[in-house]
Design a protein around this motif. Structure first.
Motif, PDB file in Angstrom:
ATOM      1  N   SER A 232       0.875  -1.171   0.000  1.00 49.89           N
ATOM      2  CA  SER A 232       0.000   0.000   0.000  1.00 49.89           C
ATOM      3  C   SER A 232       0.911   1.219   0.000  1.00 49.89           C
ATOM      4  O   SER A 232       0.916   2.035   0.918  1.00 49.89           O
ATOM      5  CB  SER A 232      -0.920  -0.007   1.225  1.00 49.89           C
ATOM      6  N   ASP A 233       1.713   1.290  -1.045  1.00 53.00           N
ATOM      7  CA  ASP A 233       2.876   2.174  -1.067  1.00 53.00           C
ATOM      8  C   ASP A 233       2.531   3.657  -0.902  1.00 53.00           C
ATOM      9  O   ASP A 233       1.734   4.209  -1.678  1.00 53.00           O
ATOM     10  CB  ASP A 233       3.651   1.973  -2.366  1.00 53.00           C
ATOM     11  N   PRO A 234       3.155   4.306   0.093  1.00 56.80           N
ATOM     12  CA  PRO A 234       2.937   5.734   0.302  1.00 56.80           C
ATOM     13  C   PRO A 234       3.948   6.582  -0.464  1.00 56.80           C
ATOM     14  O   PRO A 234       5.133   6.255  -0.524  1.00 56.80           O
ATOM     15  CB  PRO A 234       3.158   5.880   1.811  1.00 56.80           C
ATOM     16  N   TYR A 235       3.454   7.656  -1.055  1.00 58.11           N
ATOM     17  CA  TYR A 235       4.320   8.670  -1.655  1.00 58.11           C
ATOM     18  C   TYR A 235       4.069   9.953  -0.871  1.00 58.11           C
ATOM     19  O   TYR A 235       2.956  10.489  -0.885  1.00 58.11           O
ATOM     20  CB  TYR A 235       3.979   8.880  -3.128  1.00 58.11           C
ATOM     21  N   ILE A 236       5.099  10.443  -0.184  1.00 65.70           N
ATOM     22  CA  ILE A 236       4.975  11.646   0.639  1.00 65.70           C
ATOM     23  C   ILE A 236       5.346  12.869  -0.197  1.00 65.70           C
ATOM     24  O   ILE A 236       6.423  12.920  -0.805  1.00 65.70           O
ATOM     25  CB  ILE A 236       5.879  11.545   1.878  1.00 65.70           C
ATOM     26  N   ILE A 237       4.458  13.845  -0.212  1.00 63.40           N
ATOM     27  CA  ILE A 237       4.698  15.088  -0.958  1.00 63.40           C
ATOM     28  C   ILE A 237       4.843  16.210   0.059  1.00 63.40           C
ATOM     29  O   ILE A 237       3.858  16.644   0.674  1.00 63.40           O
ATOM     30  CB  ILE A 237       3.529  15.413  -1.922  1.00 63.40           C
ATOM     31  N   LEU A 238       6.074  16.671   0.267  1.00 65.55           N
ATOM     32  CA  LEU A 238       6.306  17.762   1.206  1.00 65.55           C
ATOM     33  C   LEU A 238       6.045  19.106   0.533  1.00 65.55           C
ATOM     34  O   LEU A 238       6.050  19.222  -0.709  1.00 65.55           O
ATOM     35  CB  LEU A 238       7.730  17.700   1.757  1.00 65.55           C
ATOM     36  N   ALA A 239       5.827  20.125   1.350  1.00 67.73           N
ATOM     37  CA  ALA A 239       5.387  21.428   0.826  1.00 67.73           C
ATOM     38  C   ALA A 239       6.394  22.076  -0.100  1.00 67.73           C
ATOM     39  O   ALA A 239       6.021  22.880  -0.970  1.00 67.73           O
ATOM     40  CB  ALA A 239       5.075  22.357   2.000  1.00 67.73           C
ATOM     41  N   ASP A 240       7.677  21.741   0.060  1.00 65.25           N
ATOM     42  CA  ASP A 240       8.703  22.377  -0.777  1.00 65.25           C
ATOM     43  C   ASP A 240       9.029  21.586  -2.034  1.00 65.25           C
ATOM     44  O   ASP A 240       9.970  21.915  -2.759  1.00 65.25           O
ATOM     45  CB  ASP A 240       9.980  22.601   0.032  1.00 65.25           C
ATOM     46  N   ALA A 241       8.271  20.544  -2.320  1.00 64.42           N
ATOM     47  CA  ALA A 241       8.544  19.713  -3.499  1.00 64.42           C
ATOM     48  C   ALA A 241       8.234  20.454  -4.790  1.00 64.42           C
ATOM     49  O   ALA A 241       7.444  21.407  -4.807  1.00 64.42           O
ATOM     50  CB  ALA A 241       7.703  18.435  -3.434  1.00 64.42           C
ATOM     51  N   ASN A 242       8.871  20.019  -5.862  1.00 66.58           N
ATOM     52  CA  ASN A 242       8.499  20.480  -7.202  1.00 66.58           C
ATOM     53  C   ASN A 242       7.184  19.775  -7.545  1.00 66.58           C
ATOM     54  O   ASN A 242       7.172  18.622  -7.977  1.00 66.58           O
ATOM     55  CB  ASN A 242       9.593  20.123  -8.203  1.00 66.58           C
ATOM     56  N   LEU A 243       6.076  20.421  -7.331  1.00 72.60           N
ATOM     57  CA  LEU A 243       4.771  19.773  -7.392  1.00 72.60           C
ATOM     58  C   LEU A 243       4.421  19.275  -8.792  1.00 72.60           C
ATOM     59  O   LEU A 243       3.829  18.193  -8.943  1.00 72.60           O
ATOM     60  CB  LEU A 243       3.687  20.730  -6.885  1.00 72.60           C
ATOM     61  N   GLY A 390       7.199  -0.603  -0.841  1.00 71.07           N
ATOM     62  CA  GLY A 390       7.904   0.558  -1.374  1.00 71.07           C
ATOM     63  C   GLY A 390       7.369   1.849  -0.788  1.00 71.07           C
ATOM     64  O   GLY A 390       6.270   1.894  -0.229  1.00 71.07           O
ATOM     65  N   ALA A 391       8.160   2.918  -0.888  1.00 72.04           N
ATOM     66  CA  ALA A 391       7.746   4.236  -0.418  1.00 72.04           C
ATOM     67  C   ALA A 391       8.608   5.283  -1.121  1.00 72.04           C
ATOM     68  O   ALA A 391       9.713   4.981  -1.580  1.00 72.04           O
ATOM     69  CB  ALA A 391       7.891   4.351   1.095  1.00 72.04           C
ATOM     70  N   ALA A 392       8.093   6.508  -1.196  1.00 71.72           N
ATOM     71  CA  ALA A 392       8.850   7.579  -1.831  1.00 71.72           C
ATOM     72  C   ALA A 392       8.589   8.900  -1.125  1.00 71.72           C
ATOM     73  O   ALA A 392       7.536   9.089  -0.502  1.00 71.72           O
ATOM     74  CB  ALA A 392       8.487   7.691  -3.311  1.00 71.72           C
ATOM     75  N   VAL A 393       9.572   9.801  -1.220  1.00 74.38           N
ATOM     76  CA  VAL A 393       9.473  11.144  -0.648  1.00 74.38           C
ATOM     77  C   VAL A 393       9.829  12.154  -1.722  1.00 74.38           C
ATOM     78  O   VAL A 393      10.828  11.976  -2.440  1.00 74.38           O
ATOM     79  CB  VAL A 393      10.434  11.326   0.545  1.00 74.38           C
ATOM     80  N   PHE A 394       9.024  13.213  -1.822  1.00 76.05           N
ATOM     81  CA  PHE A 394       9.290  14.275  -2.789  1.00 76.05           C
ATOM     82  C   PHE A 394       9.511  15.587  -2.042  1.00 76.05           C
ATOM     83  O   PHE A 394       8.651  16.064  -1.308  1.00 76.05           O
ATOM     84  CB  PHE A 394       8.121  14.413  -3.770  1.00 76.05           C
ATOM     85  N   THR A 395      10.710  16.152  -2.200  1.00 77.98           N
ATOM     86  CA  THR A 395      11.090  17.395  -1.547  1.00 77.98           C
ATOM     87  C   THR A 395      12.375  17.909  -2.181  1.00 77.98           C
ATOM     88  O   THR A 395      13.147  17.133  -2.748  1.00 77.98           O
ATOM     89  CB  THR A 395      11.309  17.186  -0.034  1.00 77.98           C
ATOM     90  N   LYS A 396      12.613  19.193  -2.032  1.00 82.09           N
ATOM     91  CA  LYS A 396      13.873  19.763  -2.505  1.00 82.09           C
ATOM     92  C   LYS A 396      14.977  19.609  -1.462  1.00 82.09           C
ATOM     93  O   LYS A 396      16.153  19.793  -1.769  1.00 82.09           O
ATOM     94  CB  LYS A 396      13.671  21.241  -2.846  1.00 82.09           C
ATOM     95  N   ASN A 397      14.590  19.265  -0.247  1.00 83.95           N
ATOM     96  CA  ASN A 397      15.550  19.075   0.843  1.00 83.95           C
ATOM     97  C   ASN A 397      16.017  17.618   0.825  1.00 83.95           C
ATOM     98  O   ASN A 397      15.476  16.763   1.515  1.00 83.95           O
ATOM     99  CB  ASN A 397      14.902  19.416   2.184  1.00 83.95           C
TER     100      ASN A 397
END
Length: 458
Positions: A232-243, A390-397
Motif C-alpha cells: 500500500s505504497d505511500p508517496y509523501i509530498i512535502l510542501a517544498d517539493a516540485n509539485l 515501497g515508499a517515496a518522498v518528494f522534496t527539494k531538501n
C-alpha cells in the motif's frame, strides 16, 4: 479441467489449455531432479552463455511477447515491450556478474584455510502472478538457474500462454530440457508439489493470503521461502517539493500496468499547505492518460486483468465514497462493463483512517490523497499500514528526504524524488505483511544457494 486464456479487453476466449495431472507433474519434478544432478556441475561460463542467449531470444521475440501480454492480461503494448527488454537485461546482468556474486569468500580464522562457498540447492518452485507475467518469472530465473538450480513454474491461471512462452524461450536459448519447466496446474495442486521431496524451496509473488498459505506449508516441511507480497505504497509530498514534477511521476507510478503493480504508488500523503495544488496537478496528469485498446501503441491505460478484479476494485471505490471520500476523477464503470475489464483513472481525496483506500491494497488505477499536518505526521501515516514494500518522498531538501528514506520509512525500497521500481542491480522485497527475503542484486542470487562454510584445519 482446463485453464482458460481470456482477453480482458473483449471477454473473448483466446485459448484453452488442459490442466496437467499429478502423474504428469510428478514426471516433471523427477526430470528436474535428474537434470539438476548434471546442471549443478555445469561450469558457470556455460550457464552464463545460455543466459545471454535467453536475453537475445527475448529481444528477438519482443513484439510477439508484448502482444501476448496485451491479449492475456491487458498490459498496454508499449509497456509490454519495456517489460521484455527488462527481462533481457536481468538475464544479461546475472550472466555478466553472477560469477562475482558466487565467488568463494575467504575468511581469516585459526584454520589453515576457511571460506564461504555458494552451492546450488536443487529444484525451486516459483509461484508467480499475472501482473508482470514475464518479468516476475525472469527475475527468479536469471539468478536461481544461473546459480545452478532448476526451476518449476506455477504461473497465474489467466496467463497460461505467457507461461508456455517463457518455457519455450529457455528451450530456444539452449537450456537442457528440465532445467526450467512450466506446470499447467491450478492452485489446488500447489501443496502437493511443495510436499514433494525433490522440491527444495519456494518463491512466491502474490497476495498476502497466498503467501501465508505457501509459507505455512513450506515451513511445516522446513523448506526455504521467499515472499514478495502486497503493498500500500505511500508517496509523501512535502510542501517544498516540485509539485508539477511530483504529480507527473505520481500519476505514472499509480497508472503503470493499469494500476496493477505491488510497488505502484497508492497513497499520496500531502502536506496540508500544498494539498489543493498537488491534487489539481495530479488530476490533470491522470486525466491525460488515454484509456483504450492495449494493442494500440497510443494507449496508456488498458483493461484490468479480469472482470472480477475490476468489479472488486469498483466496490472498494464506492465504499470509500460512502465513508466520506470525495471522487475527483473517474470512478464510473464503462459501457459494456459486463464484457470487458476496463476501469478509468480514478482519484479520491479526503481519504482518512478506516477507509479501504487508507489501509487496504487498492490494486487498480485508483489514487488516494491523504492530508498530513507536517513531515512527521506524513511519516506516521505512511507507516500506519500492515504493508511495507515501497515508499517515496518528494522534496527539494534531499538531506531530510534521505534521512526519512533511510531511517524513518518502514519499507523495503525507499526512493527520493523518483518512482519506486525494481532494478536488477538492487535487492527487491518488503517488510511486515509485504513479505520477506530478497530478489535481484547480490542478495537475490544468495537466497537459493547453500551458504556453506568450508574449514580446513591443517
Amino acid at each position: 479441467m482446463s485453464i482458460q486464456s481470456i482477453n480482458p479487453a473483449t471477454g473473448q476466449l483466446i485459448k484453452e489449455f488442459s490442466e496437467e495431472s499429478w502423474f504428469t507433474v510428478e514426471r516433471k519434478i523427477v526430470r528436474a531432479e535428474k537434470v539438476w544432478n548434471e546442471w549443478k556441475n555445469t561450469s558457470f561460463t556455460a550457464r552464463a552463455a545460455l543466459m545471454k542467449k535467453a536475453s537475445a531470444v527475448l529481444l528477438k521475440q519482443k513484439d510477439r511477447l508484448a502482444e501476448l501480454m496485451a491479449a492475456e492480461m491487458g498490459k498496454p503494448i508499449k509497456e509490454g515491450a519495456g517489460e521484455v527488454e527488462k527481462c533481457a537485461w536481468v538475464c544479461r546482468y546475472y550472466a555478466e556478474n553472477g560469477a562475482r556474486f558466487l565467488k568463494d569468500v575467504l575468511v581469516e580464522t585459526d584454520a589453515q584455510k576457511s571460506y564461504v562457498s555458494y552451492q546450488p540447492i536443487g529444484t525451486v518452485l516459483a509461484i508467480m502472478p499475472w501482473n508482470f507475467p514475464l518479468w516476475q518469472v525472469f527475475r527468479f530465473i536469471a539468478p536461481s538457474i544461473l546459480a545452478g538450480n532448476c526451476g518449476l513454474l506455477k504461473h497465474a491461471s489467466n496467463v497460461p500462454g505467457c507461461a508456455k512462452a517463457i518455457e519455450l524461450v529457455m528451450l530456444d536459448a539452449g537450456f537442457p530440457k528440465g532445467v526450467f519447466q512450466h506446470l499447467a496446474i491450478g492452485s489446488k495442486m500447489v501443496n502437493q508439489v511443495i510436499e514433494h521431496p525433490f522440491i527444495k524451496a519456494v518463491t512466491l509473488t502474490g497476495s498476502t493470503e497466498a503467501g501465508q498459505k505457501v509459507a505455512a506449508k513450506a515451513g511445516s516441511l522446513i523448506k526455504k521461502t521467499v515472499l514478495e507480497l502486497g503493498g500500500s505504497d505511500p508517496y509523501i509530498i512535502l510542501a517544498d517539493a516540485n509539485l508539477k514534477e511530483a504529480a507527473t511521476i505520481c500519476a505514472n507510478s499509480r497508472l503503470i500496468n493499469n494500476g496493477q503493480s505491488c510497488i505502484a504508488a497508492k497513497r499520496f500523503i500531502v502536506e496540508k499547505p500544498v494539498v489543493k495544488k498537488f491534487t489539481s496537478l495530479l488530476k490533470e496528469k491522470m486525466s491525460q492518460k488515454i484509456m483504450g485498446d492495449p494493442m494500440d501503441p497510443a494507449t496508456d491505460l488498458g483493461p484490468m486483468a479480469r472482470i472480477d478484479l475490476r468489479d472488486q476494485l469498483h466496490k472498494q471505490v464506492l465504499k470509500n465514497i460512502e465513508m466520506g471520500a470525495k471522487l475527483i476523477l473517474g470512478g464510473q464503470l464503462p459501457k459494456d462493463a459486463a464484457h470487458n475489464a476496463y476501469y478509468p483513472a480514478t482519484l479520491l481525496t479526503n481519504v482518512k483512517k478506516g477507509m479501504p483506500a487508507y489501509s487496504e491494497e487498492i490494486f487498480g488505477p485508483v489514487a488516494s490523497v491523504i492530508i498530513a499536518k507536517d513531515s512527521n505526521d506524513a511519516i506516521r501515516i505512511a507507516n500506519d499500514t500492515t504493508f511495507g514494500l515501497g515508499a517515496a518522498v518528494f522534496t527539494k531538501n534531499k538531506r531530510k528526504a534521505e534521512k526519512m528514506a533511510r531511517e524513518q520509512l518502514q519499507a523495503g525500497a525507499c526512493f527520493v524524488n523518483g518512482l519506486v521500481r525494481s532494478d536488477p542491480r538492487l535487492p527487491f522485497g518488503g517488510v511486515k505483511m509485504s513479505g520477506y527475503g530478497r530478489e535481484l542484486g547480490l542478495h537475490g542470487i544468495h537466497e537459493f544457494v547453500n551458504i556453506k562454510t568450508v574449514y580446513i584445519a591443517g
